[in-house]
Structures are given as structure tokens and as C-alpha cells.
Write a protein that holds these residues in place. Structure first.
Motif, PDB file in Angstrom:
ATOM      1  N   MET A   5       0.830  -1.208   0.000  1.00 19.99           N
ATOM      2  CA  MET A   5       0.000   0.000   0.000  1.00 19.99           C
ATOM      3  C   MET A   5       0.866   1.260   0.000  1.00 19.99           C
ATOM      4  SD  MET A   5      -3.268  -0.317  -0.183  1.00 19.99           S
ATOM      5  CE  MET A   5      -4.505  -1.617  -0.164  1.00 19.99           C
ATOM      6  N   ASN A   6       2.194   1.048   0.066  1.00 17.97           N
ATOM      7  CA  ASN A   6       3.152   2.147   0.080  1.00 17.97           C
ATOM      8  C   ASN A   6       2.864   3.106   1.233  1.00 17.97           C
ATOM      9  OD1 ASN A   6       5.330   2.134  -1.943  1.00 17.97           O
ATOM     10  ND2 ASN A   6       4.947   4.341  -2.003  1.00 17.97           N
ATOM     11  N   ASN A   7       3.114   4.409   1.031  1.00 16.98           N
ATOM     12  CA  ASN A   7       2.871   5.385   2.101  1.00 16.98           C
ATOM     13  C   ASN A   7       1.374   5.621   2.288  1.00 16.98           C
ATOM     14  OD1 ASN A   7       5.638   6.205   2.823  1.00 16.98           O
ATOM     15  ND2 ASN A   7       5.710   6.916   0.689  1.00 16.98           N
ATOM     16  N   ALA A   8       0.981   5.812   3.540  1.00 11.73           N
ATOM     17  CA  ALA A   8      -0.436   6.076   3.856  1.00 11.73           C
ATOM     18  C   ALA A   8      -0.535   7.204   4.880  1.00 11.73           C
ATOM     19  CB  ALA A   8      -1.104   4.819   4.399  1.00 11.73           C
ATOM     20  N   VAL A   9      -1.605   8.002   4.751  1.00 15.67           N
ATOM     21  CA  VAL A   9      -1.856   9.121   5.665  1.00 15.67           C
ATOM     22  C   VAL A   9      -3.292   9.015   6.167  1.00 15.67           C
ATOM     23  CG1 VAL A   9      -2.130  11.628   5.840  1.00 15.67           C
ATOM     24  CG2 VAL A   9      -0.187  10.685   4.587  1.00 15.67           C
ATOM     25  N   ILE A  10      -3.473   9.235   7.479  1.00 19.18           N
ATOM     26  CA  ILE A  10      -4.813   9.253   8.067  1.00 19.18           C
ATOM     27  C   ILE A  10      -5.080  10.656   8.599  1.00 19.18           C
ATOM     28  CG2 ILE A  10      -6.355   8.290   9.825  1.00 19.18           C
ATOM     29  CD1 ILE A  10      -4.577   5.775   9.813  1.00 19.18           C
TER      30      ILE A  10
END
Length: 398
Positions: A330-335
Motif C-alpha cells: 500500500m506504500n505510504n499512507a496518511v490518516i
């Protein structure tokens, strides 16, 4: 008088029939809007497909972009079909009017000819002066004078009505010809679009056949994706759990602020801006059949939005960055937190924000990641506390 009735009836008919285009025109405007939207979708899908086709190997990403093109082109053809039917109706109305005008014109001409003939006979049968002065009383003389004036006026009116109906008939015939030309243009577009659609479906069948020969490889990709999705699921669930615990110790003022933000977010359902543009939803929320592997279902906790390489990824609403992480697959993720709502952005190439950073709607949080197959795709989720929501029901309808 009898000679004026056909024209009055026809004018009434024109008025009644041409009330319909007032409503039909709105439908035509809507169809034009649909055509523009579908043409835009086709252009976007063509560009995205071209990006994925730079890698010669057949991929599911190519198939999804091709499916989007087919769907948009079918929508365009449907709009063209409806427009043809609309013009058919308008031409039918115009045909009725033209026939009514022709009939009335014939009646007016016949009545006018009868009046001229009657006048001719009168002029040769007796002299108008003799007719007037042969009256036995002054009142009879006055009545005969009025009759001659009315008869002369009636002839003038009849001639004016013939001219008016003739002009209206020419106008309606011209409108009918314009509609015929317009319909011919649309029919030509239909033929061209159907040929393009046939070509796309042929290409689609070829791509599916090519992908079907790589079932084992696709199954491995599916398993790896499921593992990445599960890891991401666990991550956001843990983040939400911690935020719920944290909210228990907030002051009344802080809780009120979060509640207000939640209410504003909720009021923007179906109005949130898209996190990437251009782009289309390549995989919907929930359980969906795999586009190639028969009998296999995929469970998606969000939506996947296929786009072009290096496209900026933007926040869909005001909030605060509460997590950024790297997840294999999913590579980089931001919430981002929006009160009791959360949005997740995964498959990012790079991230431009920090944890704890306040963020506004449309602020850039990173760029989309392009994998080794040429696929540029954002994974996007919406949560309300521990409940996963369908992002399509929150994003602005395209």
C-alpha cells in the motif's frame, strides 16, 4: 366570420404544441451535459490507459481503464440515442403544425377566391352607387354602406391572413429542415461511436484472454493485496481506538469543537472534493467480483481511484493529520481526522505532511504512487469511528 376560423385554430395549435419544447429543451440541455461529462470521462480513461500501456505486459489496471472507457462510451451512445428520440418527437410536432398550416392555407385561399368571384359577379350585376341609392330609407342606406365597408375589410383581412399563414408555413418548414440536419449529424456520431465501442470490446476480450493465462500470478497478486489491506485495516482500527480513548479526557470545549467538525463533515455528504483529479473509481467499496478470476470476490474497505502518474493527492476536508505510515503493498499512507470521521489515503509515492499538522480541504498531502506495471492508483477510505463507510457516497458525484 367563417374565413377567419382556420387561421385562429392553427395559431392555437402552434401555441399548444410549442409549449412542449419548453420542457423538452430542459431534457436536451441535460443530454448535452451528459454528453460532455462522458466525453471527459472517455478522455481521462484514454490518458490513464495510455499511461498503463507504456508497460507492454497486460495488467488488471489496463483492463479497469479499458472498462471505464467502455462504460463512458456506452453512456455517450445512450445520450445520443435519447437525443435522436427527442428530435424525432420535435420533428413529429413540427410535421403536425406544417400539415395544419397547409390545410388552413388551402381553406383561406378557397374562401378568398370565393369572395373575389362573388365581388366580380356583384360588380357586373349592378352598380354599387345604384345599390346604395336604391335604398328606401336613410337607415337602409346606412346599413348597405356599412355592409360594403365590412365586405371590403373582410377581403383585406383574408389577404393578410393568407400572407401570415404562408410566412408561418415557411418558418415551420425551415425549422423542420434544421431538425433533420441536426438528427443526421447525431446519427453519424452514433455510427462512429458504435464503431469505437466495438473496437474497445474487441480489445477488452483480447486483454481478458491474455490475463486469464496468468491465473496463478493474479492469484498471488490478490493474496498480497489482501494482506496489505488487512494490515492497513488493523492500523486504522488501532488509530481510531486510541483517538476514542483520548477523546474521553478532552475538555468540554475541545469536545464541542470536535462535534462541530463532525457535524460539518457529515453535512458535506456527496459534496467532498475528489482526492485526485483526473481519475475514476477502478474498484468500488465492499465485495466485488474479480475482473478476470472467475468466482473470486474481492473485499475492498474503501475505493481505488485510478489516475495518472505524479498526480497530487489532496485532503477532501478540513482536519488534522494523525498518522502516516508505510505499509508493504500500500506504500505510504496518511490518516486525517475530521472530528469522529477519518479519511485514509494510501498508495502515496511521497508524503508532504507531518503528524499533528492541521490541514484544510484541498491541501496537498502527497503524490500518487505508480507501481512497476505503470498503474497509478490511490486507495481512499472513509470511517466514522470504527465503522467503514462507502466513500462514493461522500465524494462529489461526477
Amino acid at each position: 366570420m367563417r374565413w377567419s376560423s382556420p387561421y385562429c385554430v392553427c395559431v392555437f395549435l402552434v401555441f399548444i404544441l410549442f409549449q412542449t419544447p419548453v420542457f423538452s429543451q430542459k431534457t436536451k440541455t441535460e443530454l448535452e451535459k451528459e454528453k460532455r461529462e462522458n466525453l471527459q470521462k472517455i478522455a481521462e480513461a484514454e490518458k490513464i490507459l495510455a499511461d498503463t500501456e507504456k508497460e507492454k505486459k497486460a495488467t488488471v489496471g489496463q483492463l479497469r481503464a479499458l472498462n471505464q472507457q467502455i462504460s463512458a462510451r456506452e453512456g455517450l451512445i445512450n445520450s445520443l440515442n435519447q437525443e435522436v428520440r427527442l428530435i424525432d418527437g420535435e420533428m413529429g410536432d413540427l410535421g403536425v403544425i406544417v400539415k395544419a398550416l397547409q390545410r388552413d392555407l388551402e381553406i383561406l385561399k378557397e374562401e378568398y377566391a370565393a369572395m373575389i368571384y362573388a365581388a366580380y359577379k356583384t360588380n357586373h350585376g349592378f352598380n354599387k352607387i345604384t345599390f346604395l341609392f336604391s335604398a328606401s330609407t336613410f337607415n337602409q342606406l346606412f346599413q348597405r354602406l356599412k355592409y360594403l365597408e365590412q365586405y371590403g375589410e373582410a377581403r383585406k383581412n383574408q389577404a393578410a391572413q393568407i400572407e401570415a399563414v404562408s410566412k408561418e408555413l415557411i418558418s415551420q418548414r425551415n425549422q423542420l429542415e434544421v431538425k433533420r440536419r441536426e438528427q443526421n449529424v447525431i446519427l453519424s456520431q452514433q455510427i462512429a461511436e458504435n464503431k469505437k465501442l466495438l473496437g474497445l470490446k474487441t480489445k477488452q476480450n483480447s486483454l481478458v484472454a491474455s490475463l486469464s493465462q496468468r491465473e496463478k500470478e493474479l492469484s498471488k497478486e490478490l493474496a498480497a493485496r489482501k494482506k496489505a489491506v488487512d494490515e492497513l485495516d488493523n492500523l486504522i482500527a488501532e488509530v481510531v481506538r486510541k483517538e476514542i480513548e483520548r477523546s474521553k479526557s478532552l475538555s468540554s470545549a475541545a469536545l464541542a469543537n470536535e462535534e462541530q467538525l463532525s457535524n460539518v463533515f457529515e453535512s458535506n455528504k456527496n459534496k467532498l472534493s475528489w482526492p485526485v483529479s483526473p481519475g475514476f473509481i477502478s474498484q468500488k467499496f465492499g465485495r466485488q467480483p474479480h475482473p478476470v478470476l472467475k468466482g473470486i470476490m474481492e473485499d475492498n474497505p474503501g475505493v481505488n481511484i485510478q489516475t495518472s502518474p505524479n498526480v497530487p493527492v489532496k485532503s477532501v476536508f478540513d482536519g488534522k493529520v494523525i498518522q502516516k505510515v508505510f505499509v508493504p503493498g500500500m506504500n505510504n499512507a496518511v490518516i486525517i481526522q475530521h472530528g469522529e470521521y477519518y479519511t485514509l489515503y494510501a498508495k502515496l509515492k511521497e508524503v508532504n505532511v507531518k503528524i499533528g499538522q492541521p490541514i484544510a480541504a484541498n491541501d496537498v498531502i502527497g503524490t500518487v504512487y505508480t507501481d512497476n506495471t505503470g498503474l497509478s492508483e490511490l486507495h481512499f477510505e472513509v470511517w466514522k469511528q470504527r465503522i467503514k463507510l462507502n466513500p462514493e457516497q461522500w465524494l462529489l458525484i461526477k
